[in-house]
Design a protein around this motif. Sequence first.
Motif, PDB file in Angstrom:
ATOM      1  N   LEU A  42      -8.015  11.220  -5.477  1.00  0.00           N
ATOM      2  CA  LEU A  42      -7.321  10.620  -4.577  1.00  0.00           C
ATOM      3  C   LEU A  42      -7.983   9.863  -3.359  1.00  0.00           C
ATOM      4  CD1 LEU A  42      -3.771   9.157  -3.458  1.00  0.00           C
ATOM      5  CD2 LEU A  42      -3.749  11.736  -2.380  1.00  0.00           C
ATOM      6  N   PHE A  43      -7.441   8.868  -3.045  1.00  0.00           N
ATOM      7  CA  PHE A  43      -8.007   8.306  -2.078  1.00  0.00           C
ATOM      8  C   PHE A  43      -7.020   7.952  -0.956  1.00  0.00           C
ATOM      9  CE2 PHE A  43      -8.808   4.199   0.890  1.00  0.00           C
ATOM     10  CZ  PHE A  43     -10.491   4.333   0.635  1.00  0.00           C
ATOM     11  N   VAL A  44      -7.098   8.029  -0.031  1.00  0.00           N
ATOM     12  CA  VAL A  44      -6.306   7.676   1.419  1.00  0.00           C
ATOM     13  C   VAL A  44      -6.478   6.622   2.554  1.00  0.00           C
ATOM     14  CG1 VAL A  44      -4.831   9.097   3.172  1.00  0.00           C
ATOM     15  CG2 VAL A  44      -5.058   9.947   0.823  1.00  0.00           C
ATOM     16  N   LEU A  45      -5.894   5.578   3.108  1.00  0.00           N
ATOM     17  CA  LEU A  45      -6.725   5.180   4.352  1.00  0.00           C
ATOM     18  C   LEU A  45      -5.538   5.416   4.885  1.00  0.00           C
ATOM     19  CD1 LEU A  45      -8.568   3.365   5.766  1.00  0.00           C
ATOM     20  CD2 LEU A  45      -7.956   1.389   4.413  1.00  0.00           C
ATOM     21  N   PRO A  46      -5.353   5.982   5.887  1.00  0.00           N
ATOM     22  CA  PRO A  46      -4.250   6.633   7.012  1.00  0.00           C
ATOM     23  C   PRO A  46      -4.521   5.788   8.343  1.00  0.00           C
ATOM     24  CG  PRO A  46      -5.978   8.139   7.204  1.00  0.00           C
ATOM     25  CD  PRO A  46      -6.683   7.419   6.630  1.00  0.00           C
ATOM     26  N   SER A  47      -4.827   4.501   8.555  1.00  0.00           N
ATOM     27  CA  SER A  47      -4.537   4.459   9.600  1.00  0.00           C
ATOM     28  C   SER A  47      -3.815   3.898  10.636  1.00  0.00           C
ATOM     29  CB  SER A  47      -5.881   2.198   9.189  1.00  0.00           C
ATOM     30  OG  SER A  47      -6.136   2.168   9.043  1.00  0.00           O
TER      31      SER A  47
ATOM     32  N   GLU B 111      -4.593  -2.547  11.399  1.00  0.00           N
ATOM     33  CA  GLU B 111      -5.945  -2.888   9.829  1.00  0.00           C
ATOM     34  C   GLU B 111      -5.791  -4.164   9.896  1.00  0.00           C
ATOM     35  OE1 GLU B 111      -8.925  -1.636   8.482  1.00  0.00           O
ATOM     36  OE2 GLU B 111      -7.229   0.325   8.874  1.00  0.00           O
ATOM     37  N   PRO B 112      -6.139  -5.135   9.527  1.00  0.00           N
ATOM     38  CA  PRO B 112      -6.291  -6.291   8.831  1.00  0.00           C
ATOM     39  C   PRO B 112      -5.799  -6.355   7.450  1.00  0.00           C
ATOM     40  CG  PRO B 112      -7.358  -6.485  10.526  1.00  0.00           C
ATOM     41  CD  PRO B 112      -7.078  -4.892  10.701  1.00  0.00           C
ATOM     42  N   TRP B 113      -6.590  -5.390   6.881  1.00  0.00           N
ATOM     43  CA  TRP B 113      -6.611  -5.556   5.262  1.00  0.00           C
ATOM     44  C   TRP B 113      -6.249  -3.805   4.817  1.00  0.00           C
ATOM     45  CZ3 TRP B 113      -3.518  -8.373   1.842  1.00  0.00           C
ATOM     46  CH2 TRP B 113      -4.001  -8.098   0.860  1.00  0.00           C
ATOM     47  N   GLY B 114      -8.032  -4.254   4.708  1.00  0.00           N
ATOM     48  CA  GLY B 114      -8.374  -2.669   4.384  1.00  0.00           C
ATOM     49  C   GLY B 114      -9.523  -2.982   3.130  1.00  0.00           C
ATOM     50  N   LEU B 115     -10.263  -3.982   3.012  1.00  0.00           N
ATOM     51  CA  LEU B 115     -11.446  -4.081   1.320  1.00  0.00           C
ATOM     52  C   LEU B 115     -11.734  -3.151   0.529  1.00  0.00           C
ATOM     53  CD1 LEU B 115     -13.226  -7.206   1.942  1.00  0.00           C
ATOM     54  CD2 LEU B 115     -11.175  -7.053   0.878  1.00  0.00           C
ATOM     55  N   VAL B 116     -11.673  -1.756   1.193  1.00  0.00           N
ATOM     56  CA  VAL B 116     -12.265  -0.709   0.582  1.00  0.00           C
ATOM     57  C   VAL B 116     -11.006  -0.422  -0.495  1.00  0.00           C
ATOM     58  CG1 VAL B 116     -11.134   1.114   1.712  1.00  0.00           C
ATOM     59  CG2 VAL B 116     -12.435   1.620   0.128  1.00  0.00           C
ATOM     60  N   ILE B 117      -9.516  -0.584  -0.385  1.00  0.00           N
ATOM     61  CA  ILE B 117      -8.401  -0.853  -1.321  1.00  0.00           C
ATOM     62  C   ILE B 117      -8.383  -1.208  -1.910  1.00  0.00           C
ATOM     63  CG2 ILE B 117      -5.692  -0.397  -1.565  1.00  0.00           C
ATOM     64  CD1 ILE B 117      -6.479   1.647   0.704  1.00  0.00           C
TER      65      ILE B 117
ATOM     66  N   VAL C 232      -2.038  -0.804   7.776  1.00  0.00           N
ATOM     67  CA  VAL C 232      -2.783  -0.684   6.513  1.00  0.00           C
ATOM     68  C   VAL C 232      -2.248  -2.155   6.306  1.00  0.00           C
ATOM     69  CG1 VAL C 232      -4.648  -0.749   4.790  1.00  0.00           C
ATOM     70  CG2 VAL C 232      -3.818   0.921   6.178  1.00  0.00           C
ATOM     71  N   GLY C 233      -3.414  -3.309   6.327  1.00  0.00           N
ATOM     72  CA  GLY C 233      -2.537  -4.452   5.691  1.00  0.00           C
ATOM     73  C   GLY C 233      -2.488  -4.553   4.456  1.00  0.00           C
ATOM     74  N   ALA C 234      -3.098  -4.291   3.414  1.00  0.00           N
ATOM     75  CA  ALA C 234      -3.121  -4.359   2.011  1.00  0.00           C
ATOM     76  C   ALA C 234      -2.260  -3.137   1.615  1.00  0.00           C
ATOM     77  CB  ALA C 234      -4.263  -3.616   1.256  1.00  0.00           C
ATOM     78  N   GLY C 235      -1.684  -2.448   2.506  1.00  0.00           N
ATOM     79  CA  GLY C 235      -0.593  -1.586   1.722  1.00  0.00           C
ATOM     80  C   GLY C 235       0.805  -2.704   1.849  1.00  0.00           C
ATOM     81  N   VAL C 236       1.380  -4.048   2.469  1.00  0.00           N
ATOM     82  CA  VAL C 236       1.861  -4.023   3.205  1.00  0.00           C
ATOM     83  C   VAL C 236       2.348  -6.069   3.064  1.00  0.00           C
ATOM     84  CG1 VAL C 236       2.979  -2.904   5.181  1.00  0.00           C
ATOM     85  CG2 VAL C 236       1.985  -4.139   5.804  1.00  0.00           C
ATOM     86  N   GLY C 237       0.883  -5.985   2.880  1.00  0.00           N
ATOM     87  CA  GLY C 237       1.214  -7.528   2.371  1.00  0.00           C
ATOM     88  C   GLY C 237       0.123  -8.489   1.042  1.00  0.00           C
ATOM     89  N   GLY C 238       1.001  -7.603   0.211  1.00  0.00           N
ATOM     90  CA  GLY C 238       1.101  -7.906  -0.749  1.00  0.00           C
ATOM     91  C   GLY C 238       0.774  -7.636  -2.333  1.00  0.00           C
ATOM     92  N   LEU C 239      -0.824  -6.536  -1.657  1.00  0.00           N
ATOM     93  CA  LEU C 239      -1.765  -6.330  -2.653  1.00  0.00           C
ATOM     94  C   LEU C 239      -0.573  -4.972  -3.220  1.00  0.00           C
ATOM     95  CD1 LEU C 239      -4.542  -5.798  -4.521  1.00  0.00           C
ATOM     96  CD2 LEU C 239      -5.579  -4.317  -2.551  1.00  0.00           C
ATOM     97  N   ILE C 240      -0.631  -3.899  -2.638  1.00  0.00           N
ATOM     98  CA  ILE C 240       0.008  -2.150  -2.518  1.00  0.00           C
ATOM     99  C   ILE C 240       1.388  -2.353  -3.221  1.00  0.00           C
ATOM    100  CG2 ILE C 240       0.750  -0.112  -2.475  1.00  0.00           C
ATOM    101  CD1 ILE C 240      -2.405  -0.791  -3.215  1.00  0.00           C
TER     102      ILE C 240
END
Length: 377
Positions: free
Chosen positions: A270-275, A283-289, A305-313
């Motif tokens: 499991l990978f977690v990014l808890p910013s 967090e602008p994005w989080g490219l590690v995602i 986390v930007g990636a979490g709410v910005g269209g990727l996740i």
Amino acid sequence: MSEVKVITNFCPHYRVKLFEELHNSMNVEFLFFSEGNESFWNKRIPLEKGKFNSRNIKGINVRGFRIAIGLIPKLFDRESRVIVKCIGGKFELPITFLISKLIKKKFILWTGMWSHPDTLIHRFTFPFTRYIYKKADAIVVYGTHVKDYLCSLGVDHNKIFIAWQTVDNTKFNQVIATDLILHKRKTLGIDENEKMILCISRLVEEKGLKYLIKAISMAAIRSNIKLVIIGDGELENDLINLADELGVNIKILSYIPNDEIIEVIASCDLFVLPSITTSTFKEPWGLVINEVMNQGKPIAVSDAVGAGVGGLIRDGENGVVFKEKDTEGLKILIDKILTQKDFADYLGVNAKKTIKDWTYDRMADGFKDAIKFVLNK
């Protein structure tokens, strides 16, 4: 001379192919004004030089503050019609914007900010930043979260273009052999029956790592979890002490070369990014995602986390999103993902399918569309 100038701090490894794509499809020159000393950048990672037209701008350092004075004459050349400027640079952003407006060149802002910092100096400068947002001829953003933020400030949505954040999928989607994964887990000290939670992050307050440690300590299967964090920073000792106090099995590695990181990603469960949001950072994005999705691993990110709410996740489909600082909510997700293999596999498979479409061509289209838009005004 080039019709379009892109002015940004430096060229990290994850921007090389984007810049090459823009160079190959348009007459673009890249101007780099930084020496790579930003706090977010690991100095052990070398800066890149791709196959594109670029120059390093001369500057002076005054008490840790860099002023790229060599940028000014570059802005006055008569050939370029469009200036694309990243949001960074306390000197470089305002001078680029003001000169562009003075000599009537088209100005495009490139930004991943979706929350303005809340310090005294930032509150003082916010009116001017908002003025840049509104007076820019176009804005290129990381994802929908940034577009929504700008629209909330009254920026015309028609001039906002999304350049979806991208990494080199061909590098991160390589199949890692099972024996290599087993070897890597062994070198990381992961026992056969242990579950490995991975986080790749700077060890600083805004990354929310203490909330991850607390959530693991509350998990029903905490005794079978080992937390591996890759990164360095001022909070290393504090995090180790907190983990010891709460009985969390933790291993911190300050640095792993980029060409080896994929094996670590492939080894996790499991990978977690808890910013978290702070007065100076969101967090602008989080490219590690993007990188982790290429390996088809289940991912949990906070809603800061930007990636979490910005269209990727897509929450519950190709990853999960929890409220920032919500240790109880994260604990529930950790137990669910690490004990329900079908759910973990479902997230991972969908993540791998999703990321296939997040290419540099697609990211470059955001810039191209913005440039075409301003030239047709």
